[in-house]
Design an enzyme around this catalytic site. Structure first.
Site, PDB file in Angstrom:
ATOM      1  N   GLU A   5      36.266  43.832  35.787  1.00 52.02           N
ATOM      2  CA  GLU A   5      36.234  43.035  37.231  1.00 52.02           C
ATOM      3  C   GLU A   5      35.517  44.447  38.352  1.00 52.02           C
ATOM      4  O   GLU A   5      35.959  45.542  37.886  1.00 52.02           O
ATOM      5  CB  GLU A   5      37.468  42.629  37.647  1.00 52.02           C
ATOM      6  CG  GLU A   5      37.935  41.561  36.956  1.00 52.02           C
ATOM      7  CD  GLU A   5      39.242  40.819  37.555  1.00 52.02           C
ATOM      8  OE1 GLU A   5      39.418  39.522  37.201  1.00 52.02           O
ATOM      9  OE2 GLU A   5      39.932  41.383  38.166  1.00 52.02           O
ATOM     10  N   SER A  13      34.532  37.594  44.649  1.00 54.42           N
ATOM     11  CA  SER A  13      34.015  39.034  45.134  1.00 54.42           C
ATOM     12  C   SER A  13      32.415  39.335  45.092  1.00 54.42           C
ATOM     13  O   SER A  13      31.604  38.741  43.922  1.00 54.42           O
ATOM     14  CB  SER A  13      34.820  40.083  44.436  1.00 54.42           C
ATOM     15  OG  SER A  13      36.014  40.080  44.893  1.00 54.42           O
ATOM     16  N   MET A  27      44.971  37.804  51.405  1.00 50.88           N
ATOM     17  CA  MET A  27      43.812  38.444  51.116  1.00 50.88           C
ATOM     18  C   MET A  27      43.767  39.250  49.747  1.00 50.88           C
ATOM     19  O   MET A  27      44.995  39.753  49.260  1.00 50.88           O
ATOM     20  CB  MET A  27      43.719  39.551  52.135  1.00 50.88           C
ATOM     21  CG  MET A  27      42.514  40.717  52.022  1.00 50.88           C
ATOM     22  SD  MET A  27      42.639  41.906  53.330  1.00 50.88           S
ATOM     23  CE  MET A  27      43.957  43.004  52.848  1.00 50.88           C
ATOM     24  N   ASP A  55      40.512  41.190  47.100  1.00 46.40           N
ATOM     25  CA  ASP A  55      39.476  42.341  47.147  1.00 46.40           C
ATOM     26  C   ASP A  55      38.816  42.562  48.299  1.00 46.40           C
ATOM     27  O   ASP A  55      38.415  41.688  49.192  1.00 46.40           O
ATOM     28  CB  ASP A  55      38.347  42.027  45.971  1.00 46.40           C
ATOM     29  CG  ASP A  55      38.908  41.657  44.497  1.00 46.40           C
ATOM     30  OD1 ASP A  55      40.177  41.446  44.640  1.00 46.40           O
ATOM     31  OD2 ASP A  55      38.194  41.393  43.769  1.00 46.40           O
TER      32      ASP A  55
HETATM   33  C1  FRU Z   1      39.775  40.791  41.310  1.00 45.42           C
HETATM   34  C2  FRU Z   1      39.181  39.368  41.194  1.00 45.42           C
HETATM   35  C3  FRU Z   1      37.679  39.419  41.140  1.00 45.42           C
HETATM   36  C4  FRU Z   1      37.272  37.874  41.663  1.00 45.42           C
HETATM   37  C5  FRU Z   1      38.499  37.849  42.769  1.00 45.42           C
HETATM   38  C6  FRU Z   1      38.627  36.447  42.931  1.00 45.42           C
HETATM   39  O1  FRU Z   1      40.880  40.999  41.937  1.00 45.42           O
HETATM   40  O2  FRU Z   1      39.655  38.703  40.059  1.00 45.42           O
HETATM   41  O3  FRU Z   1      37.352  39.570  39.818  1.00 45.42           O
HETATM   42  O4  FRU Z   1      35.949  37.799  42.139  1.00 45.42           O
HETATM   43  O5  FRU Z   1      39.381  38.477  42.415  1.00 45.42           O
HETATM   44  O6  FRU Z   1      39.369  36.215  44.234  1.00 45.42           O
END
Ligand code: FRU
Length: 517
Positions: free
Chosen positions: A237, A112, A53, A55
């Protein structure tokens, strides 16, 4: 036998769910496959039953349910093709696992994003009687990435008419194509009551973009923020933005959260925040320096709930760091979420700080075991012995800025927290806390400046859950979240007064925290 049966049921469920858009109707909850008593398994934090797991995604409240979607790879305990895992809760303390909500499709993996309740059915996916839940996420097209193009991240949407149990992807996906940014992701959508429409926050490498929509399907870019403000040690992000009232006043400010990896103050991943204004189209802030939500190494990609009835702003972060997330010593699953925290703004001296502190319903999990007032002469120590500090809250009041807390076990392992008045700093030292050698820098000492800590009594509150520690100083003014992997539970806590005057540590409590599973 029951374990074998449960495993077989799960395998059947997984094989029937995999790569399909709709799950069988009769599958409200997952079969139980984990008893949550493996080594290092958090007992009062959310973690998936098994596998990888990262985000938190799609945090939204709807019809009595808090949804927690999350970046999930169901086939391994390292990052892989991303899905949205799903769990629900009525109180943000106890969780029910649900089947995977979103599977990769021809447009790519599901990165995400966020979710909204489309109350006025602006999208047309539901009706006014049954408003849809709409998820907005990033598609990551691996094939295109391999080809070496820059346009492999786009934005897509999906909707649910049964409060998150089943999802349908919009046939017009992607709703936002890539204008040529290698990093173009993590849409956070919220209802913008200034402009009376939907707002999307998107990050594009080194800056934030703000997009508008009337119907969640057609989007227009309206502004940008941040190319030359805040920290830029890594890619931006997981943005989030909301308005908060300053405690005890009528003043409000807009808060922008931006996760950044790498470039955090103690290495690797971290989340910065900006305070400013939003006129419905553009976010502005006079802040040039980065400010951090949490100074520990292990609170990343945190975002907040949409649509919470009380109006509270509730935040959940991923309790790990990309510097070593794939290497931590758990075998069945990887990583957990932080305790849900309420965010607020507090005026301290001339500045306004973003505060984060565990939500109040969590307090019902606490069973007080020890309570005392401790007074220590200069350089004196007191030792508290307790069967295990590993599923525990420790809390006290003090005005001392020169003390040390030393959690120890019979193997000689120790986690050391110290406050140092001469340097105005709080230090978390996990170098000898247990397993640390899975990554070179894991043992490095973590420092948090505490320049504006009150000279009056303040609270120190510590939550420990088998493989994590969360420290809240002065009710969330200064916060550190960190992973730890002791080989045996800590069973002693030494409190040391390191100042040249007697010091009090009052209302010193040690409470067991009930397990949530
Ligand atoms: C942040 C991230 C996001 C991306 C996701 C991919 O931890 O790098 O930017 O959408 O994880 O799993």
């Amino acid at each position: 036998m029951r374990i074998i049966q449960a495993t077989l049921i799960l395998l059947m469920i997984l094989s029937s769910c995999k790569h399909k858009e709709h799950k069988p109707e009769s599958l409200p909850e997952m079969a139980v496959i984990a008893n949550y008593n493996e080594t290092f398994r958090p007992q009062f934090h959310f973690s998936p039953e098994e596998k990888w797991m990262n985000d938190p995604n799609g945090l939204v409240y709807n019809k009595g349910i808090y949804h927690l979607f999350y970046q999930y790879y169901p086939d391994d305990i390292v990052w892989g093709p991303m899905h949205w895992g799903h769990a629900t809760s009525a109180d943000l303390v106890h969780w029910t696992h649900k089947p995977i909500a979103l599977f990769p499709d021809k447009n790519g993996l599901i990165f995400s994003g966020s979710a909204v309740v489309d109350k006025n059915n602006t999208s047309g996916f539901g009706s006014l009687e049954n408003p849809p839940l709409v998820a907005i996420f990033t598609y990551h097209d691996m094939a295109k990435e391999k080809e070496g193009t820059d346009d492999f991240q786009t934005q897509g949407i999906a909707y649910s008419l049964d409060n998150g149990d089943t999802w349908t992807k919009y046939e017009g996906n992607p709703v936002i194509r890539n204008p040529g940014f290698k990093d173009f992701r993590d849409p956070k959508v919220f209802w913008n009551d200034i402009a009376n429409q939907w707002t999307m926050l998107l990050v594009a490498g080194d800056h934030l973009q703000i997009w508008d929509s009337k119907n969640l399907r057609e989007w227009k870019k309206v502004s940008e923020f941040g190319k030359s403000q805040g920290a830029h040690g890594g890619v931006w992000e997981c943005p989030d933005m909301f308005r908060l009232r300053v405690e005890g006043s009528d003043e409000t400010k807009w808060v922008l959260l931006i996760s950044i990896n790498p470039g955090a103050p103690n290495g690797g991943s971290g989340t910065q925040y900006f305070l400013g204004d939003f006129d419905g189209k553009t976010f502005t802030s006079e802040q040039n320096q980065a400010r951090w939500v949490d100074w520990g190494t292990d609170n990343y990609a945190g975002v907040t709930y949409n649509n919470v009835p009380s109006g509270d702003r509730i935040f959940i972060g991923w309790m790990s760091n990309w510097a070593y997330a794939r290497d931590t010593p758990t075998e069945k699953w990887r990583s957990a979420m932080t305790i849900p925290r309420k965010l607020s703004l507090r005026k301290i001296g001339d500045t306004i700080d973003l505060i984060n502190y565990p939500i109040q319903p969590f307090d019902d999990q606490l069973v007080e075991e020890i309570e005392k007032n401790i007074v220590l002469a200069p350089n004196a120590k007191e030792n508290i012995v307790y069967n295990t500090f590993n599923q525990t809250e420790v809390r006290f009041l003090t005005s001392s800025k020169d003390f040390r807390l030393h959690f120890k076990n019979a193997l000689g392992e120790a986690l050391i927290l110290s406050m140092d008045a001469t340097k105005d700093v709080f230090i978390l030292d996990r170098s000898k806390s247990g397993k640390t050698d899975f990554q070179q820098d894991f043992g490095a000492s973590q420092q948090m400046p505490i320049p504006y800590l009150s000279d009056e009594k303040f609270e120190v509150r510590i939550l420990m859950d088998w493989s994590s520690i969360e420290v809240f100083i002065n009710r969330g003014q200064y916060v550190m979240t960190s992973l730890i992997f002791p080989n045996e539970p800590y069973n002693a806590l030494e409190i040391e007064n390191r100042s040249q005057s007697p010091q009090e540590f009052t209302d010193f409590t040690v409470s067991n925290v009930n397990r949530i599973w």
